[in-house]
Design an enzyme around this catalytic site. Structure first.
Site, PDB file in Angstrom:
ATOM      1  N   LYS A  80     -75.184  21.394  61.830  1.00 60.17           N
ATOM      2  CA  LYS A  80     -74.790  22.789  61.642  1.00 60.17           C
ATOM      3  C   LYS A  80     -75.792  23.442  60.703  1.00 60.17           C
ATOM      4  CE  LYS A  80     -70.749  25.654  60.398  1.00 60.17           C
ATOM      5  NZ  LYS A  80     -69.331  25.647  59.923  1.00 60.17           N
TER       6      LYS A  80
ATOM      7  N   SER B   9     -65.822  28.240  62.643  1.00 58.29           N
ATOM      8  CA  SER B   9     -67.195  28.693  62.555  1.00 58.29           C
ATOM      9  C   SER B   9     -68.210  27.703  63.116  1.00 58.29           C
ATOM     10  CB  SER B   9     -67.548  28.967  61.093  1.00 58.29           C
ATOM     11  OG  SER B   9     -67.531  27.757  60.348  1.00 58.29           O
TER      12      SER B   9
ATOM     13  N   SER C  34     -62.624  25.337  60.676  1.00 56.46           N
ATOM     14  CA  SER C  34     -63.911  25.513  61.353  1.00 56.46           C
ATOM     15  C   SER C  34     -64.484  24.283  62.040  1.00 56.46           C
ATOM     16  CB  SER C  34     -64.946  26.062  60.364  1.00 56.46           C
ATOM     17  OG  SER C  34     -64.677  27.413  60.084  1.00 56.46           O
TER      18      SER C  34
END
Lengths: 95, 484, 483
Positions: free
Chosen positions: B76, B151, B175
């Site tokens: 990420k 997210s 998330s």
């Protein structure tokens, strides 16, 4: 429930975030929605409840006093929008 | 080859069925061919990946291969990577190339893993649909008209589209778990403090926690074993030995007590989603588990408490982005104030600005007690609900999200509706508990996630419980049509 | 109308740790800009603070020295505001649960009186960087070497009633932190800085007047002047029917006036909240007792001991113990010379004057403790008179070696040889027939006074080296023989 423009301007100043005249109404109404959501908290009785800043009840572990960080000025200054003579440059600071 | 799980890849590499270079090139080609549909990567580091793969092959040949030697993964874009742009999905950091690695990144390097690149995300991890990214929305591989969740939408989509066998992610209010549910993948948020936050760009420091998104619980266990570590550089990181998360995977779960909170099956839950979760619970009964009705009375307060605490912490955490030392600076600032106001006004997106303003409001003079302090009190009540529940049960189960993936743009106009997508995941962040989402079927043709909440530092049991379900079901093996 | 000045001080003391309070970067003074600012100090994304053990030990030492409560559970909070020398956009400090709670100290005033000043609390926090104001084509340069240097901020109650009391309090703080060795206390390098909250009220008035805060006072002299001039400004203002506004002011040493710092006046709302990157710091009683056990002798204790052990006056003892190194110097001289009283007089007299003249500190004294002790020994054994001793001291200050070497080289040894002195006396009597005549005719009780003239002549003839007692004795015999 919208938040008045004056409050928005004060918050924008505190947070140093420019908010254009055009968007201020939208921002205030959306902010109002969020505040309405969180206002549900007001109904809860929390008398005598200790606020919980951390999920676990751990205590701090302290670091030994030793210099472990080398000088990496050039690597860091390379990231700066504007620098000179080893310094970060900003518009004149007056006080 | 892209159908392989991480566990299979490890075996394949050691049995010389294929080399890391072959495998890595294969994934890089897939990303190149397919990702334009999903937009799951912000940065692909092909060259570096192939170099790392070659080194890994050499080590495999010499037989000194660490745990994940030669295994490609994606990270990420919230984890700082030395020499590789780390944007956090924001214009503010579009030009930011850190001269240091996050501890999580370091751990994967030590384990010999290959980094394919950096995955897309909501800006500063603020969002539940991955639509707030400066680099554009991520599309759900099951239906590119729909959101992948957020997210960590890029990591989830990349794994669902078989562009990487596993990816790192972070979870502040859901998330990891919510996008895993939306994309039919397996996601795990560890106990707060189990994974180091050093070099992981902060959203809300007391809630943020890194974890893996994979296709199976077994792979999640393999990745968590690498991600989790004590870290003297993070004061909130737990100084406890890391368990072997794979050791208990195959233990039988007969007699397991599963807590089912009535609050998680009430109003707002899509009926088909609810039905799939009930099916999963029945499956667990077949495996010998016992369902125990429990109550988490303060559940409905989790979202309001979260939307005070998280923005309050974020409002301070994001003050460092001021256009002085790195990141975006506005054109010719008139003076210092102008530098701040415009650099931040132009560098941050709408949702980020909104949360900074909400946080500033909650902390400002006259409101602190009514908002921030009140929310921290409610937070303790929410934690106590779980503590009481875990006196009676071993794990807690329910839906991960109230609905399957919604249409792109559907909830943009209404932040509160968006926030409610995390209604079942947020409480575990407030309490610091570990949680997982695993695929448990389909609703309206879209993946549904079963949420498993474990007790503090009980990740190994949580993984065992998830793995046993995946031995008895094949939902996790379904792949998105677009992935072919 | 009689006015009363009310003063409270906020003193910032830089702690002498090797590394910063939340990072492993060096705190050494005077390095090139930004060479001691690491990723944490620069607030690079994803970086996190880890507190320095030594900063806490130092803060606890200070708290114990101030007879204060120690915060067994202290919590860091974030103080939010934007400034280029504050990289995170917040200062990590302590508010609700500081490391040091209420305490109190005795301060000693010029007139020998003393007074108790109450400590409100003292907390740990991080220092900010520096904005350099020399012009970079219209911009300011930021150096973050100082960012993250550990500070204790020491907040007094508004207990001081004059600039002199404020200075005495500050000197006491300075003396305590340097005795403890937790700070170099060097005000010229900003290791010890002070903000003064000043207000005035009519004598006898209960309520406090509106206060102003004078920022960044970094010398004892400026603090005294700044407080005086600010108090007078407020008095004049009120007497002219004006009102004092609560504001931050800056002292201008050249103009000897304070002026409003408008830039700091933008309504601040610091939005304090507990820092989520840091956990509560919990200190055990065992730990605190161990730190207490390791405390060195503090100024008050040393002062009391000097009175008792060396028989010094309270004033002398206090003067000698204000600075640790002066006290050490005195003790060496006293021990080596065995003459504590004389040692005290010389250290506070000639030595102080010399250091003043040459603007040197005691550890740089041109006359070291050993040499001074040697000099005092020679006074004691009558080798030289105290008058000659001053010459010898000056010579030692000029690096002419120890007392004996100087006395030898300059032939300053006191003449105590009877023959030699008798000759001097005879010569002077022979050369002063008129004065001898007057002496003989004088009324007996006038005569002792008249001897002064002869003694003076003899001393002159001996270049001051003749033993005064012997001169008196022999002179009297010889004059009386002439009666």
């Amino acid at each position: 429930m919208a938040v008045d423009a004056q409050t928005i301007e004060k918050l924008a100043e505190l947070a140093r975030i420019a908010i254009s005249e055009e968007t201020i109404d939208e921002v205030s109404s959306r902010l109002g929605d969020v505040l309405q959501l969180v206002d549900q908290l007001q109904a809860v009785n929390t008398d005598g409840v200790e606020p919980m800043a951390h999920p676990l009840d751990e205590v701090q572990v302290l670091r030994k006093d030793a210099v472990t960080e080398p000088n990496r000025r050039e690597a860091f200054l390379a990231l700066a929008p504007q620098s000179e003579a080893g310094l970060y440059l900003v518009p004149k600071v007056i006080d | 080859m892209h159908q392989l799980t991480i566990a299979e890849i490890i075996r394949g590499l050691r049995d010389k069925q294929f080399s890391s270079v072959e495998l890595t090139s294969h994934y890089l080609e897939r990303i190149q061919q397919l990702d334009s549909q999903f937009n799951s990567f912000i940065t692909v580091t092909s060259e570096q990946a192939l170099k790392e793969a070659a080194t890994a092959d050499a080590r495999l040949a010499q037989g000194d291969a660490p745990a994940l030697c030669g295994v490609p993964v994606a990270h990420k874009d919230i984890f700082c990577t030395n020499g590789v742009r780390t944007s956090c999905g924001s214009k503010m950091l579009d030009n930011f190339v850190p001269p240091y690695d996050a501890t999580v990144i370091h751990n994967f390097q030590q384990a010999g893993a290959i980094s394919l690149g950096k995955t897309n995300m909501d800006e500063f991890a603020m969002g539940s649909s991955n639509e707030t990214s400066y680099y554009g929305a991520v599309k759900n591989p099951w239906d590119v008209e729909r959101i992948p969740g957020g997210s960590s939408g890029g990591s989830a989509a990349a794994v669902a589209a078989l562009l990487a066998p596993g990816a790192t992610a972070t979870d502040t209010g859901g998330s990891i778990r919510q996008p895993a549910a939306m994309t039919g993948t397996t996601g795990l948020k560890p106990t707060y403090g189990r994974v180091s936050r050093w070099g992981m760009i902060a959203f809300a420091s007391s809630l943020d926690q890194g974890g893996p998104i994979t296709r199976t619980a077994e792979d999640a266990a393999l990745m968590l074993s690498i991600m989790a570590s004590p870290d003297a550089k993070d004061s909130t990181c737990l100084d406890r030995p890391v368990q072997d998360y794979t050791a208990q995977l195959n233990d039988a779960i007969a007699g397991l007590k599963i807590g089912v909170p009535s609050e998680y099956f009430g109003e707002g839950l899509d009926s088909e989603v609810g039905a799939r979760v009930q099916d999963a619970l029945k499956e667990y009964e077949k495996l010998g588990a016992e369902l125990v009705e429990i109550s988490l009375p303060h559940s409905k307060l989790a979202v309001p408490a979260y939307y005070v605490i998280a923005p309050a912490e974020a409002s301070a955490n994001l003050s460092r982005f001021d256009g002085v030392r790195y990141g975006y600076r506005c054109e010719n600032p008139a003076d210092l104030r102008d530098l701040y106001m415009r650099s931040r006004g132009e560098g941050f997106g709408e949702e980020v600005k909104r949360r900074i303003l909400v946080g500033s409001y909650a902390l400002s003079a006259g409101y602190y007690d009514a908002y921030y302090n009140k929310a921290q009190q409610v937070r303790r009540l929410i934690k106590q609900d779980f503590v009481d529940a875990f006196d009676k049960v071993d794990v807690i189960m329910g839906p991960t999200a109230p609905n399957p993936a919604f249409k792109l743009g559907e909830k943009n106009a209404d932040p509160v509706a968006m926030y409610l997508e995390d209604i079942y995941t947020i409480a575990t962040n407030l309490a610091g508990l570990p949680g997982m989402s695993i695929p448990c079927g389909f609703a309206h043709g879209l993946p549904v996630g079963l949420q498993i909440i474990g007790n503090y530092l009980d990740e190994a049991r949580m993984l065992n419980v998830a793995h046993q379900f995946q031995q008895a079901s094949d939902w996790h093996q379904q792949t998105a049509p677009a992935a072919e | 109308m009689e006015w009363e000045v009310v003063i409270g001080l906020e003193v910032h003391v830089q702690l002498a740790t090797q590394s910063k309070i939340f990072s492993g970067a060096s705190t050494a003074f005077g390095a090139d800009p930004n060479t001691q600012a690491c990723a944490v100090d620069l607030a690079m994304p994803g970086t996190l603070p880890v507190p320095n053990e030594e900063a806490f030990r130092f803060a606890v030492m200070f708290g114990l020295a101030m007879n204060a409560e120690i915060g067994k559970r202290s919590v860091f909070e974030r103080k939010n505001y934007f400034y280029p020398d504050l990289p995170k956009g917040y200062q990590t400090t302590q508010l609700e649960q500081p490391i040091v709670g209420e305490g109190q100290i005795e301060i000693h005033l010029e007139d020998g009186s003393s007074k108790t000043v109450r400590l409100h609390h003292a907390h740990l926090e991080e220092d900010a960087g520096k904005s350099l104001h020399e012009d970079f084509h219209g911009m300011s340069g930021i150096d973050l070497n100082r960012a993250g240097t550990p500070l204790i901020e020491i907040v007094s109650e508004p207990d001081m009633r004059s600039a002199a009391e404020a200075v005495a309090y500050l000197k006491k703080i300075h003396s305590i932190v340097t005795y403890l060795g937790i700070s170099d206390g060097d005000m010229s390098q900003g290791s010890l800085r002070c903000d003064a909250n000043v207000s005035v009220r009519l004598k006898g008035e209960e309520e406090l007047g509106t206060r102003t805060e004078i920022k960044n006072l970094n010398s004892f002299r400026f603090i005294e002047k700044a407080i005086k001039v600010e108090a007078q400004r407020q008095i004049d203002l009120i007497e002219d029917g004006g009102r004092v506004v609560q504001e931050t002011r800056l002292y201008d040493a050249d103009k000897n006036e304070t002026r409003s710092m408008r830039s700091k006046e933008v309504a601040n709302d610091y939005r304090y909240f507990p820092c989520p990157d840091l956990l509560p710091v919990v200190l055990s009683d065992e730990y605190i007792e161990q730190v207490r056990g390791d405390l060195p002798e503090l100024p008050d204790a040393k002062c009391a001991r000097f009175e008792k052990e060396y028989g010094l006056s309270a004033y002398d003892a206090d003067q000698l113990t204000q600075e640790r190194l002066t006290a050490n110097y005195f003790e060496q001289v006293a021990a080596k010379s065995g003459e504590a009283k004389l040692a005290a007089n010389w250290v506070m007299g000639e030595v102080a004057a010399l250091l003043n003249r040459e603007e040197k500190s005691i550890e740089q004294s041109p006359v070291n403790a050993e040499h001074l002790a040697g000099l005092i020994a020679r006074i004691k054994d009558g080798t030289i008179s105290s008058k000659i001793a001053k010459q010898v001291f000056e010579a030692m200050a000029n690096g002419d070696g120890d007392a004996d070497a100087v006395i030898e080289a300059k032939g300053l040894k006191q003449v105590s040889d009877t023959g030699a002195i008798e000759k001097l006396v005879d010569d002077v009597i022979a050369a002063s027939s008129a004065q001898v005549e007057n002496y003989r005719n004088a009324d007996p009780d006038k005569r002792p006074k008249m001897m002064g003239f002869f003694v003076g002549q003899i001393m002159k003839a001996s270049k001051g080296q003749a033993n005064p007692q012997m001169i008196n004795k022999i002179l009297k015999e010889k004059l009386d023989a002439l009666l």
